[in-house]
Motif scaffolding. Structure first.
Motif, PDB file in Angstrom:
ATOM      1  N   ASN A  93     -31.611  29.878  10.438  1.00 28.83           N
ATOM      2  CA  ASN A  93     -32.398  29.553  11.060  1.00 28.83           C
ATOM      3  C   ASN A  93     -32.215  28.349  12.041  1.00 28.83           C
ATOM      4  O   ASN A  93     -32.332  27.031  11.949  1.00 28.83           O
ATOM      5  N   PRO A  94     -30.950  28.464  13.379  1.00 27.77           N
ATOM      6  CA  PRO A  94     -30.748  27.951  14.551  1.00 27.77           C
ATOM      7  C   PRO A  94     -32.119  26.919  15.328  1.00 27.77           C
ATOM      8  O   PRO A  94     -32.251  25.463  15.347  1.00 27.77           O
ATOM      9  N   HIS A  95     -33.944  27.578  14.932  1.00 25.57           N
ATOM     10  CA  HIS A  95     -34.484  26.331  15.796  1.00 25.57           C
ATOM     11  C   HIS A  95     -35.006  24.811  14.282  1.00 25.57           C
ATOM     12  O   HIS A  95     -35.032  24.034  14.570  1.00 25.57           O
ATOM     13  N   VAL A  96     -34.967  25.333  12.900  1.00 26.22           N
ATOM     14  CA  VAL A  96     -34.806  24.583  11.861  1.00 26.22           C
ATOM     15  C   VAL A  96     -34.179  23.572  12.414  1.00 26.22           C
ATOM     16  O   VAL A  96     -34.295  22.520  12.046  1.00 26.22           O
ATOM     17  N   TRP A  97     -32.768  23.599  12.417  1.00 28.87           N
ATOM     18  CA  TRP A  97     -31.426  23.128  12.891  1.00 28.87           C
ATOM     19  C   TRP A  97     -31.711  22.145  13.673  1.00 28.87           C
ATOM     20  O   TRP A  97     -31.374  20.695  13.443  1.00 28.87           O
ATOM     21  N   VAL A 284     -23.654  17.815  15.706  1.00 31.61           N
ATOM     22  CA  VAL A 284     -23.454  18.968  14.651  1.00 31.61           C
ATOM     23  C   VAL A 284     -24.802  20.023  15.266  1.00 31.61           C
ATOM     24  O   VAL A 284     -24.933  20.715  14.687  1.00 31.61           O
ATOM     25  N   ALA A 285     -24.995  19.696  16.848  1.00 33.39           N
ATOM     26  CA  ALA A 285     -26.239  20.549  17.343  1.00 33.39           C
ATOM     27  C   ALA A 285     -24.850  21.306  17.682  1.00 33.39           C
ATOM     28  O   ALA A 285     -25.663  23.061  18.104  1.00 33.39           O
ATOM     29  N   ILE A 286     -23.399  21.712  17.518  1.00 28.84           N
ATOM     30  CA  ILE A 286     -23.356  22.622  18.134  1.00 28.84           C
ATOM     31  C   ILE A 286     -22.489  23.980  17.344  1.00 28.84           C
ATOM     32  O   ILE A 286     -22.409  24.902  17.625  1.00 28.84           O
ATOM     33  N   PHE A 287     -22.325  23.369  15.794  1.00 30.23           N
ATOM     34  CA  PHE A 287     -22.685  24.672  15.080  1.00 30.23           C
ATOM     35  C   PHE A 287     -23.387  25.679  15.281  1.00 30.23           C
ATOM     36  O   PHE A 287     -22.461  26.686  14.715  1.00 30.23           O
ATOM     37  N   PRO A 288     -24.823  26.119  15.720  1.00 29.00           N
ATOM     38  CA  PRO A 288     -25.175  26.808  16.184  1.00 29.00           C
ATOM     39  C   PRO A 288     -24.313  27.432  16.866  1.00 29.00           C
ATOM     40  O   PRO A 288     -24.412  29.471  17.543  1.00 29.00           O
ATOM     41  N   MET A 289     -24.133  27.611  18.204  1.00 30.94           N
ATOM     42  CA  MET A 289     -23.844  28.148  19.612  1.00 30.94           C
ATOM     43  C   MET A 289     -22.586  28.638  18.830  1.00 30.94           C
ATOM     44  O   MET A 289     -22.016  29.653  19.294  1.00 30.94           O
TER      45      MET A 289
END
Length: 373
Positions: A93-97, A284-289
C-alpha cells in the motif's frame, strides 16, 4: 467495516493503528477541556497552567492524561512505522504509506506546538530554536516575522501557536479517516508478506475482540502513568518562569523529538543540519520507490535486512539519548556517528533486500535457462 476481510495471521503489531485512533480521541477530548481554563498570554499562560494543576476540578488529571497521551501517541507511531518497515507494508500500500508519513509530520508539528503552550523555559527557547530554522529557506526571514507577529516572540506568537495546536488535531483526524479508507482499498499486509485474499477472515469478531483487548491494555497503561508517574516525561525547566536574557545550558525537546534534534545539532552548518534533519524524518518515503522490484515484503525471509533493521532501531534509541545531552566533547562525535548510521541504514535497507532476492533467484533462473537449452 465489520465485514472487512483481513488476513488470518495478523499479530499484535497490527493493533497499533486502532490504538492510535483511541489515543487521538483522548487527546482531542482532554485538549478541549484544557482550553476552557488556558490563557494564551505571555503573562497569564503559566498562571493558567498553575490554576489547572492546583485549583480546577480534576484539572491535574486532565493535564496529566494529555501529557501522558502525547508520549503514548508517539510511542505507538514509532512502533507502527517500525512494523511497516519490518514487514514491508509500503510495498502493498504505497498510498497508505505516504498518507501515514503525512500524518506523522503533522503530529510532530502538533506535538511541538503543545510543548510551547505551558510557556516555561524550554517552551520559549525551544520555540526560538525551531522558528529560526525558517531562515535557511529563501524568504524565510519574512515568513518568520509574519509567524511571530513581529521581530521577537511575544503574546501574538503564543496566540498563533495556541490556535494552530487547537485546529490541527482535527485535520489529523480527517486525514486518519482517509488513511483507513486507503488501507481498505488494497487490504492489510501480513507477517508473511503473501497474498492471502482467498484466505481472509472478517474483521468482526476475529480482530474487533483483539482490538478491545489492546484498548484495555492501553488505557491501563495511560491511567497508571497518569496517577503514578504524571511528570515522567516532563522537563523540570518547564516549571520555571521564562528568562529571555539567559539561555539554558541544554535546550532540548520532548523525548520523541530527541533523535531529530540530535541530528540537527550534529552538523555545524545551519542549512545542512536542517536539511539533514528533515531528510531523516521523511527518509522512509523512499522505500516504496526503491523497493518496487522486490518479490518479498517481509524481512522474515531476509536475515541481512533483519540485522540492518535492528541496527537502525538501536541507533534510533542511541540518537534519542544523544539528543538529551549537552552538545560538547564526545557527545558531538557520537551524534555525528549516529547521524551517518541513521541515513546509511535508511538507504541500505531496501538495497539489502534486493541483493538478497537476487542471490536467491539467480540460481533458479540459471537452472531454468539450462533446462531450456
Amino acid at each position: 467495516m465489520l465485514k472487512y476481510p483481513c488476513p488470518p495471521n495478523l499479530s499484535i503489531w497490527w493493533n497499533m493503528g486502532s490504538m492510535l485512533f483511541l489515543v487521538l480521541g483522548a487527546q482531542i477530548l482532554t485538549g478541549i477541556m484544557l482550553t476552557m481554563n488556558y490563557s494564551a498570554d505571555e503573562q497569564l499562560a503559566v498562571v493558567s497552567v498553575d490554576y489547572i494543576m492546583r485549583d480546577a476540578n480534576y484539572g491535574w488529571i486532565i493535564r496529566s492524561l494529555h501529557m501522558g497521551g502525547a508520549s503514548m501517541f508517539f510511542a505507538l507511531i514509532y512502533t507502527h512505522v517500525a512494523r511497516g518497515v519490518y514487514y514491508g507494508a509500503y510495498l502493498k500500500n504505497p498510498h497508505v504509506w505516504y498518507s501515514g508519513l503525512t500524518l506523522y509530520v503533522l503530529s510532530m508539528g502538533v506535538g511541538f506546538l503543545g510543548y510551547v503552550l505551558p510557556w516555561g523555559v524550554m517552551s520559549y527557547w525551544g520555540l526560538t530554536v525551531i522558528t529560526n530554522m525558517m531562515t535557511v529557506i529563501p524568504g524565510g526571514a519574512r515568513a518568520l516575522d509574519w509567524f511571530q507577529g513581529g521581530f521577537v516572540i511575544s503574546t501574538v506568537t503564543l496566540k498563533r501557536v495556541f490556535v494552530l495546536h487547537f485546529l490541527l488535531p482535527f485535520v489529523i483526524l480527517g486525514l486518519s479517516l482517509a488513511h483507513v479508507l486507503l488501507l481498505h482499498t488494497n487490504g492489510s499486509s501480513n507477517p508473511l508478506g503473501l497474498d492471502e485474499t482467498n484466505f481472509s477472515v472478517p474483521f468482526h469478531p476475529y480482530y474487533s475482540i483483539k482490538d478491545l483487548a489492546g484498548f484495555a491494555l492501553l488505557l491501563a497503561g495511560l491511567v497508571g502513568m497518569t496517577f503514578t508517574f504524571a511528570s515522567l516525561t516532563a522537563d523540570p525547566l518547564q516549571w520555571q518562569p521564562i528568562n529571555k536574557m539567559k539561555t539554558p545550558a541544554v535546550i532540548k525537546p520532548e523525548w520523541y523529538f530527541l533523535y531529530a534534534y540530535a541530528i540537527l545539532r550534529s552538523i555545524p552548518h545551519k542549512a545542512a543540519g536542517v536539511f539533514t534533519m528533515f531528510a531523516a524524518i521523511v527518509g522512509v518515503a523512499i522505500f516504496p520507490m526503491i523497493s518496487a522490484e522486490e518479490s518479498f515484503q517481509s524481512m522474515k525471509v531476509c536475515p541481512p535486512a533483519r540485522l540492518m533493521f535492528m541496527i537502525w532501531a538501536a541507533n534510533f534509541m542511541f540518537l534519542t539519548v544523544i539528543g538529551a545531552q549537552e552538545p560538547t566533547g564526545g557527545w558531538v562525535l557520537a551524534g555525528q556517528f549516529g547521524t551517518i548510521l541513521h541515513m546509511g541504514t535508511l538507504a541500505a535497507l531496501p538495497l539489502v533486500k534486493l541483493m538478497w532476492e537476487s542471490e536467491l533467484y539467480m540460481p533458479i533462473e540459471q537452472e531454468e535457462k539450462m533446462g531450456v537449452l
